[in-house]
Design a protein around this motif. Structure first.
Motif, PDB file in Angstrom:
ATOM      1  N   VAL A   1      47.281  77.793  62.053  1.00  0.00           N
ATOM      2  CA  VAL A   1      48.564  77.700  62.748  1.00  0.00           C
ATOM      3  C   VAL A   1      48.340  78.031  64.219  1.00  0.00           C
ATOM      4  O   VAL A   1      47.649  79.011  64.545  1.00  0.00           O
ATOM      5  CB  VAL A   1      49.597  78.669  62.126  1.00  0.00           C
ATOM      6  N   CYS A   2      48.918  77.238  65.102  1.00  0.00           N
ATOM      7  CA  CYS A   2      48.782  77.470  66.546  1.00  0.00           C
ATOM      8  C   CYS A   2      50.135  77.210  67.206  1.00  0.00           C
ATOM      9  O   CYS A   2      50.634  76.082  67.202  1.00  0.00           O
ATOM     10  CB  CYS A   2      47.708  76.559  67.128  1.00  0.00           C
ATOM     11  N   ILE A   3      50.713  78.250  67.780  1.00  0.00           N
ATOM     12  CA  ILE A   3      52.064  78.199  68.342  1.00  0.00           C
ATOM     13  C   ILE A   3      51.996  78.388  69.856  1.00  0.00           C
ATOM     14  O   ILE A   3      51.467  79.384  70.343  1.00  0.00           O
ATOM     15  CB  ILE A   3      52.949  79.298  67.706  1.00  0.00           C
ATOM     16  N   ASN A   4      52.526  77.418  70.587  1.00  0.00           N
ATOM     17  CA  ASN A   4      52.677  77.553  72.046  1.00  0.00           C
ATOM     18  C   ASN A   4      51.372  77.908  72.767  1.00  0.00           C
ATOM     19  O   ASN A   4      51.363  78.763  73.657  1.00  0.00           O
ATOM     20  CB  ASN A   4      53.751  78.601  72.381  1.00  0.00           C
ATOM     21  N   MET A   5      50.292  77.214  72.404  1.00  0.00           N
ATOM     22  CA  MET A   5      49.051  77.407  73.135  1.00  0.00           C
ATOM     23  C   MET A   5      48.655  76.178  73.943  1.00  0.00           C
ATOM     24  O   MET A   5      48.165  76.298  75.069  1.00  0.00           O
ATOM     25  CB  MET A   5      47.895  77.743  72.189  1.00  0.00           C
ATOM     26  N   ILE A   6      48.846  74.992  73.375  1.00  0.00           N
ATOM     27  CA  ILE A   6      48.235  73.784  73.934  1.00  0.00           C
ATOM     28  C   ILE A   6      48.677  73.532  75.367  1.00  0.00           C
ATOM     29  O   ILE A   6      47.869  73.094  76.195  1.00  0.00           O
ATOM     30  CB  ILE A   6      48.531  72.587  73.012  1.00  0.00           C
ATOM     31  N   HIS A   7      49.908  73.827  75.704  1.00  0.00           N
ATOM     32  CA  HIS A   7      50.391  73.589  77.063  1.00  0.00           C
ATOM     33  C   HIS A   7      50.068  74.739  78.023  1.00  0.00           C
ATOM     34  O   HIS A   7      50.176  74.582  79.232  1.00  0.00           O
ATOM     35  CB  HIS A   7      51.901  73.313  77.063  1.00  0.00           C
ATOM     36  N   ILE A   8      49.678  75.905  77.477  1.00  0.00           N
ATOM     37  CA  ILE A   8      49.379  77.073  78.325  1.00  0.00           C
ATOM     38  C   ILE A   8      47.892  77.394  78.206  1.00  0.00           C
ATOM     39  O   ILE A   8      47.494  78.540  77.980  1.00  0.00           O
ATOM     40  CB  ILE A   8      50.254  78.292  77.951  1.00  0.00           C
ATOM     41  N   SER A   9      47.071  76.370  78.358  1.00  0.00           N
ATOM     42  CA  SER A   9      45.623  76.517  78.282  1.00  0.00           C
ATOM     43  C   SER A   9      44.982  75.237  78.790  1.00  0.00           C
ATOM     44  O   SER A   9      45.620  74.180  78.798  1.00  0.00           O
ATOM     45  CB  SER A   9      45.184  76.786  76.829  1.00  0.00           C
ATOM     46  N   PRO A  10      43.733  75.286  79.196  1.00  0.00           N
ATOM     47  CA  PRO A  10      43.053  74.056  79.597  1.00  0.00           C
ATOM     48  C   PRO A  10      42.824  73.147  78.395  1.00  0.00           C
ATOM     49  O   PRO A  10      42.837  73.590  77.241  1.00  0.00           O
ATOM     50  CB  PRO A  10      41.731  74.556  80.197  1.00  0.00           C
ATOM     51  N   TRP A  11      42.586  71.859  78.670  1.00  0.00           N
ATOM     52  CA  TRP A  11      42.400  70.883  77.612  1.00  0.00           C
ATOM     53  C   TRP A  11      41.228  71.262  76.709  1.00  0.00           C
ATOM     54  O   TRP A  11      41.225  70.950  75.507  1.00  0.00           O
ATOM     55  CB  TRP A  11      42.196  69.507  78.221  1.00  0.00           C
ATOM     56  N   ALA A  12      40.232  71.958  77.247  1.00  0.00           N
ATOM     57  CA  ALA A  12      39.090  72.383  76.434  1.00  0.00           C
ATOM     58  C   ALA A  12      39.521  73.258  75.260  1.00  0.00           C
ATOM     59  O   ALA A  12      38.860  73.263  74.209  1.00  0.00           O
ATOM     60  CB  ALA A  12      38.083  73.137  77.302  1.00  0.00           C
ATOM     61  N   ALA A  13      40.607  74.003  75.415  1.00  0.00           N
ATOM     62  CA  ALA A  13      41.095  74.831  74.316  1.00  0.00           C
ATOM     63  C   ALA A  13      41.631  73.970  73.178  1.00  0.00           C
ATOM     64  O   ALA A  13      41.448  74.294  72.000  1.00  0.00           O
ATOM     65  CB  ALA A  13      42.179  75.788  74.812  1.00  0.00           C
ATOM     66  N   THR A  14      42.294  72.862  73.503  1.00  0.00           N
ATOM     67  CA  THR A  14      42.777  71.954  72.472  1.00  0.00           C
ATOM     68  C   THR A  14      41.608  71.253  71.786  1.00  0.00           C
ATOM     69  O   THR A  14      41.611  71.071  70.563  1.00  0.00           O
ATOM     70  CB  THR A  14      43.746  70.918  73.068  1.00  0.00           C
ATOM     71  N   GLU A  15      40.607  70.867  72.555  1.00  0.00           N
ATOM     72  CA  GLU A  15      39.405  70.274  71.961  1.00  0.00           C
ATOM     73  C   GLU A  15      38.757  71.255  70.985  1.00  0.00           C
ATOM     74  O   GLU A  15      38.374  70.893  69.862  1.00  0.00           O
ATOM     75  CB  GLU A  15      38.423  69.893  73.062  1.00  0.00           C
ATOM     76  N   GLY A  16      38.636  72.513  71.411  1.00  0.00           N
ATOM     77  CA  GLY A  16      38.061  73.532  70.544  1.00  0.00           C
ATOM     78  C   GLY A  16      38.914  73.815  69.324  1.00  0.00           C
ATOM     79  O   GLY A  16      38.391  74.073  68.232  1.00  0.00           O
ATOM     80  N   LEU A  17      40.222  73.779  69.505  1.00  0.00           N
ATOM     81  CA  LEU A  17      41.135  74.005  68.391  1.00  0.00           C
ATOM     82  C   LEU A  17      40.924  72.976  67.295  1.00  0.00           C
ATOM     83  O   LEU A  17      40.831  73.322  66.105  1.00  0.00           O
ATOM     84  CB  LEU A  17      42.582  73.961  68.888  1.00  0.00           C
TER      85      LEU A  17
END
Length: 218
Positions: free
Chosen positions: A114-130
């Motif tokens: 579960v990931c809440i309210n992270m993707i927009h408050i982080s660099p794109w690399a965090a979404t790739e890692g997620l």
């Protein structure tokens, strides 16, 4: 990566995020509908820890593991965890979605991520890692990835409040901002996570569900 929203001290020694009070009930409704009755959940970018406590309390059959890259956030999660004294709420992990080495070493110990309210408050690399990390962590084909937050959607006008929010995020950090839904879906599918459901949520947010596909290689 800093996953904390605007916060203020709480008497317990934890932190309070204003958005949690607004979105906990609708998020819990979605989780109840799609999580197994019993299992293990890994929460990415848990922030203050209030969601972790609320969901662990409401879902006693779920062993909930919070995480956050921020030491301040982990201290808050620990404070809320101590106050709640729930047997199914684990200590927070020092996990940064963008850092593959910070993810648990277990091959596939979780039934859901579960990931809440992270993707927009982080660099794109965090979404790739997620996406890469969730695909590794999910125990079985059909394992759930649940995302929550605001997104840009093709052919759907962006709400003025989300437009203003996007501008404020980019002013704070040019690597932040609302992501295009199709880009997030494509990234997930590249990692072996099939997009299965889009739920409109209060305050112009979305709850997105993905499932680990059969035969995913590790």
């Amino acid at each position: 990566m800093n996953s904390l929203d605007t916060v203020m001290p709480a008497p317990s020694g934890g932190l309070v995020s204003p958005s949690v009070a607004r979105n906990t009930a609708p998020l819990l409704e979605r989780l109840r509908a799609h999580l197994p009755g019993r299992g293990r959940v890994l929460e990415i970018a848990s922030g203050s820890g209030e969601h972790a406590v609320a969901f662990a309390r409401a879902l006693p059959g779920i062993d909930w593991t919070p995480s956050d890259p921020s030491a301040e956030a982990r201290a808050s999660i620990a404070a809320w965890r101590e106050a709640a004294d729930l047997p199914n709420l684990a200590a927070p992990l020092a996990l940064d979605a963008a850092d593959a080495g910070s993810w648990p070493e277990d091959a596939a110990p979780f039934d859901a991520v579960v990931c809440i309210n992270m993707i927009h408050i982080s660099p794109w690399a965090a979404t790739e890692g997620l996406m890469a990390g969730a695909a590794r962590m999910l125990r079985h084909p059909g394992g759930l990835l649940c995302l929550y937050g605001p997104y840009r959607e093709a052919n759907v006008p962006l709400a003025p409040s989300n437009e203003a929010f996007d501008e404020s995020l980019k002013a704070r950090d040019p690597d932040w901002g609302l992501r295009a839904l199709e880009d997030v879906v494509q990234l997930a599918e590249n990692a072996g996570l099939a997009f299965t459901l889009r739920n409109a949520m209060p305050a112009n947010n979305l709850c997105l569900l993905f499932r680990r596909v059969q035969g995913l290689s590790r």
